[in-house]
Motif scaffolding. Structure first.
Motif, PDB file in Angstrom:
ATOM      1  N   LEU A 110     -12.676 -46.699 -71.077  1.00 50.09           N
ATOM      2  CA  LEU A 110     -11.661 -45.712 -70.723  1.00 50.09           C
ATOM      3  C   LEU A 110     -11.050 -45.057 -71.956  1.00 50.09           C
ATOM      4  CD1 LEU A 110     -10.159 -44.570 -68.232  1.00 50.09           C
ATOM      5  CD2 LEU A 110      -8.483 -46.373 -68.559  1.00 50.09           C
ATOM      6  N   HIS A 111     -10.801 -45.860 -72.999  1.00 49.27           N
ATOM      7  CA  HIS A 111     -10.121 -45.335 -74.182  1.00 49.27           C
ATOM      8  C   HIS A 111     -10.985 -44.378 -75.002  1.00 49.27           C
ATOM      9  CE1 HIS A 111     -12.168 -48.828 -75.979  1.00 49.27           C
ATOM     10  NE2 HIS A 111     -12.183 -48.110 -77.070  1.00 49.27           N
ATOM     11  N   ARG A 112     -12.284 -44.334 -74.754  1.00 52.84           N
ATOM     12  CA  ARG A 112     -13.134 -43.367 -75.462  1.00 52.84           C
ATOM     13  C   ARG A 112     -13.045 -41.978 -74.852  1.00 52.84           C
ATOM     14  NH1 ARG A 112     -18.253 -46.862 -76.811  1.00 52.84           N
ATOM     15  NH2 ARG A 112     -17.346 -48.073 -78.497  1.00 52.84           N
ATOM     16  N   LEU A 113     -12.633 -41.909 -73.598  1.00 54.15           N
ATOM     17  CA  LEU A 113     -12.579 -40.626 -72.902  1.00 54.15           C
ATOM     18  C   LEU A 113     -11.161 -40.102 -72.719  1.00 54.15           C
ATOM     19  CD1 LEU A 113     -15.149 -41.520 -70.095  1.00 54.15           C
ATOM     20  CD2 LEU A 113     -15.601 -40.390 -72.269  1.00 54.15           C
ATOM     21  N   PHE A 114     -10.180 -41.009 -72.650  1.00 56.28           N
ATOM     22  CA  PHE A 114      -8.807 -40.624 -72.347  1.00 56.28           C
ATOM     23  C   PHE A 114      -7.837 -41.324 -73.286  1.00 56.28           C
ATOM     24  CE2 PHE A 114     -11.189 -40.206 -68.426  1.00 56.28           C
ATOM     25  CZ  PHE A 114     -10.786 -38.963 -67.954  1.00 56.28           C
ATOM     26  N   PHE A 115      -6.705 -40.653 -73.566  1.00 56.33           N
ATOM     27  CA  PHE A 115      -5.612 -41.281 -74.282  1.00 56.33           C
ATOM     28  C   PHE A 115      -4.861 -42.135 -73.289  1.00 56.33           C
ATOM     29  CE2 PHE A 115      -6.102 -37.426 -76.916  1.00 56.33           C
ATOM     30  CZ  PHE A 115      -6.291 -38.030 -78.141  1.00 56.33           C
ATOM     31  N   LEU A 116      -4.634 -43.390 -73.642  1.00 54.36           N
ATOM     32  CA  LEU A 116      -3.941 -44.303 -72.759  1.00 54.36           C
ATOM     33  C   LEU A 116      -2.443 -44.224 -73.017  1.00 54.36           C
ATOM     34  CD1 LEU A 116      -6.308 -47.370 -73.100  1.00 54.36           C
ATOM     35  CD2 LEU A 116      -6.349 -45.557 -71.420  1.00 54.36           C
ATOM     36  N   GLU A 155       1.645 -47.567 -80.098  1.00 50.60           N
ATOM     37  CA  GLU A 155       0.889 -46.473 -80.712  1.00 50.60           C
ATOM     38  C   GLU A 155      -0.295 -47.015 -81.511  1.00 50.60           C
ATOM     39  OE1 GLU A 155       4.444 -43.204 -81.325  1.00 50.60           O
ATOM     40  OE2 GLU A 155       4.242 -44.811 -82.793  1.00 50.60           O
ATOM     41  N   LEU A 156      -0.078 -48.141 -82.205  1.00 50.90           N
ATOM     42  CA  LEU A 156      -1.171 -48.772 -82.948  1.00 50.90           C
ATOM     43  C   LEU A 156      -2.259 -49.263 -81.985  1.00 50.90           C
ATOM     44  CD1 LEU A 156      -2.024 -49.609 -85.861  1.00 50.90           C
ATOM     45  CD2 LEU A 156      -1.095 -51.864 -85.315  1.00 50.90           C
ATOM     46  N   GLU A 157      -1.840 -49.848 -80.860  1.00 46.80           N
ATOM     47  CA  GLU A 157      -2.797 -50.303 -79.843  1.00 46.80           C
ATOM     48  C   GLU A 157      -3.617 -49.121 -79.337  1.00 46.80           C
ATOM     49  OE1 GLU A 157      -0.252 -52.016 -76.893  1.00 46.80           O
ATOM     50  OE2 GLU A 157       0.427 -53.587 -78.254  1.00 46.80           O
ATOM     51  N   ALA A 158      -2.955 -47.999 -79.061  1.00 47.10           N
ATOM     52  CA  ALA A 158      -3.664 -46.824 -78.567  1.00 47.10           C
ATOM     53  C   ALA A 158      -4.586 -46.257 -79.637  1.00 47.10           C
ATOM     54  CB  ALA A 158      -2.666 -45.759 -78.111  1.00 47.10           C
ATOM     55  N   TYR A 159      -4.172 -46.266 -80.883  1.00 45.70           N
ATOM     56  CA  TYR A 159      -4.979 -45.726 -81.984  1.00 45.70           C
ATOM     57  C   TYR A 159      -6.299 -46.483 -82.104  1.00 45.70           C
ATOM     58  CZ  TYR A 159      -6.332 -44.103 -86.613  1.00 45.70           C
ATOM     59  OH  TYR A 159      -7.034 -43.566 -87.661  1.00 45.70           O
ATOM     60  N   TYR A 160      -6.227 -47.823 -82.036  1.00 40.58           N
ATOM     61  CA  TYR A 160      -7.430 -48.639 -82.174  1.00 40.58           C
ATOM     62  C   TYR A 160      -8.089 -48.982 -80.838  1.00 40.58           C
ATOM     63  CZ  TYR A 160      -6.853 -49.245 -87.172  1.00 40.58           C
ATOM     64  OH  TYR A 160      -6.776 -49.010 -88.511  1.00 40.58           O
ATOM     65  N   GLY A 161      -7.429 -48.661 -79.731  1.00 46.48           N
ATOM     66  CA  GLY A 161      -7.993 -48.973 -78.423  1.00 46.48           C
ATOM     67  C   GLY A 161      -8.055 -50.466 -78.152  1.00 46.48           C
ATOM     68  N   VAL A 162      -7.008 -51.190 -78.575  1.00 46.95           N
ATOM     69  CA  VAL A 162      -6.955 -52.640 -78.403  1.00 46.95           C
ATOM     70  C   VAL A 162      -5.725 -53.017 -77.588  1.00 46.95           C
ATOM     71  CG1 VAL A 162      -8.197 -53.094 -80.558  1.00 46.95           C
ATOM     72  CG2 VAL A 162      -5.704 -52.991 -80.579  1.00 46.95           C
ATOM     73  N   SER A 163      -5.671 -54.264 -77.166  1.00 48.26           N
ATOM     74  CA  SER A 163      -4.547 -54.754 -76.363  1.00 48.26           C
ATOM     75  C   SER A 163      -3.421 -55.246 -77.266  1.00 48.26           C
ATOM     76  CB  SER A 163      -5.015 -55.896 -75.470  1.00 48.26           C
ATOM     77  OG  SER A 163      -5.357 -57.015 -76.275  1.00 48.26           O
ATOM     78  N   ASN A 164      -2.267 -55.500 -76.646  1.00 46.41           N
ATOM     79  CA  ASN A 164      -1.151 -56.034 -77.421  1.00 46.41           C
ATOM     80  C   ASN A 164      -1.472 -57.443 -77.921  1.00 46.41           C
ATOM     81  OD1 ASN A 164      -0.973 -57.176 -74.862  1.00 46.41           O
ATOM     82  ND2 ASN A 164       1.254 -57.153 -74.831  1.00 46.41           N
ATOM     83  N   TRP A 165      -2.275 -58.190 -77.189  1.00 44.41           N
ATOM     84  CA  TRP A 165      -2.678 -59.528 -77.632  1.00 44.41           C
ATOM     85  C   TRP A 165      -3.435 -59.431 -78.952  1.00 44.41           C
ATOM     86  CZ3 TRP A 165      -7.241 -62.011 -78.762  1.00 44.41           C
ATOM     87  CH2 TRP A 165      -7.178 -63.384 -78.895  1.00 44.41           C
ATOM     88  N   THR A 166      -4.328 -58.451 -79.071  1.00 51.45           N
ATOM     89  CA  THR A 166      -5.107 -58.284 -80.296  1.00 51.45           C
ATOM     90  C   THR A 166      -4.185 -57.983 -81.474  1.00 51.45           C
ATOM     91  OG1 THR A 166      -7.025 -57.503 -79.059  1.00 51.45           O
ATOM     92  CG2 THR A 166      -6.949 -56.953 -81.400  1.00 51.45           C
ATOM     93  N   VAL A 167      -3.234 -57.072 -81.286  1.00 54.41           N
ATOM     94  CA  VAL A 167      -2.305 -56.753 -82.375  1.00 54.41           C
ATOM     95  C   VAL A 167      -1.470 -57.977 -82.734  1.00 54.41           C
ATOM     96  CG1 VAL A 167      -0.367 -55.301 -83.084  1.00 54.41           C
ATOM     97  CG2 VAL A 167      -2.283 -54.289 -81.847  1.00 54.41           C
ATOM     98  N   ASP A 168      -1.049 -58.758 -81.737  1.00 49.82           N
ATOM     99  CA  ASP A 168      -0.312 -59.994 -82.018  1.00 49.82           C
ATOM    100  C   ASP A 168      -1.155 -60.940 -82.872  1.00 49.82           C
ATOM    101  OD1 ASP A 168       1.892 -59.109 -80.578  1.00 49.82           O
ATOM    102  OD2 ASP A 168       1.352 -60.211 -78.759  1.00 49.82           O
TER     103      ASP A 168
END
Length: 192
Positions: free
Chosen positions: A93-99, A137-150
């Motif tokens: 989804l994140h490759r086609l749309f901004f989340l 915003e960082l999650e959206a930039y990299y297309g990752v979840s909040n768990w990944t950023v944590d």
């Protein structure tokens, strides 16, 4: 006040608080994915019907608006629409749309600025400074979840000190840290 009184049309109870997603690159990633899959607009509409558990899918007109260019094209759609298209094209989804990063339902209806992308809203700062990113915003930039950023933060990803609630990130420092983290992971894998 009911949803009907506020002017919102609700087609099922799960769509009440759905966010609008914006297509990336004026729909170019969608068109590229359609070309790679070898499907036309009507074929994509039919494919969304097959992946939809309710069997409704997306109309060919809606597919045309989201994949089109010019005055008849539209940049936003419901999460359900974006999800069905991404599933039918077998694309993330994140490759086609901004989340969406936060709930901006009220703001989107009342503020034309909310229709612009983050990059379009961002104003240039003096001396080449870049604003700090919120975690969402960082999650959206990299297309990752909040768990990944944590997990990144636990492993040493730099977080900027600010007087605000929540974490703020300097994108340049995060990019540098990720490059170092990936290099050390590759070195560890090579030595194992």
């Amino acid at each position: 006040m009911s949803a009907r009184q506020s002017g919102r049309t609700i087609t099922n109870r799960h769509e009440v608080n759905m966010h609008k997603l914006l297509r990336k690159g004026s729909g170019q990633p969608l068109r590229d994915a359609m070309t790679a899959a070898g499907v036309t607009g009507p074929q994509l509409a039919e494919a969304t019907r097959r992946v939809d558990t309710a069997g409704r899918g997306i109309s060919p007109a809606t597919v045309g608006k989201l994949t089109g260019v010019g005055k008849t094209a539209t940049d936003s759609c419901r999460l359900r629409t974006a999800w069905l298209i991404a599933e039918a094209l077998d694309q993330p989804l994140h490759r086609l749309f901004f989340l969406p990063s936060v709930s901006t339902d009220t703001v989107e209806r009342s503020n034309p600025m909310a229709r612009k992308t983050l990059a379009e809203r961002r104003k240039a700062l003096p001396n080449g400074l870049q604003p700090l990113l919120k975690q969402a915003e960082l999650e959206a930039y990299y297309g990752v979840s909040n768990w990944t950023v944590d997990q990144w933060v636990k492993r040493g990803c730099p977080v900027e000190d600010t007087p605000f609630r929540g974490r703020r990130f300097d994108l340049d420092r995060v990019k540098q840290w990720i490059a170092q983290d990936q290099q050390s992971a590759a070195d560890n894998a090579a030595s194992a």
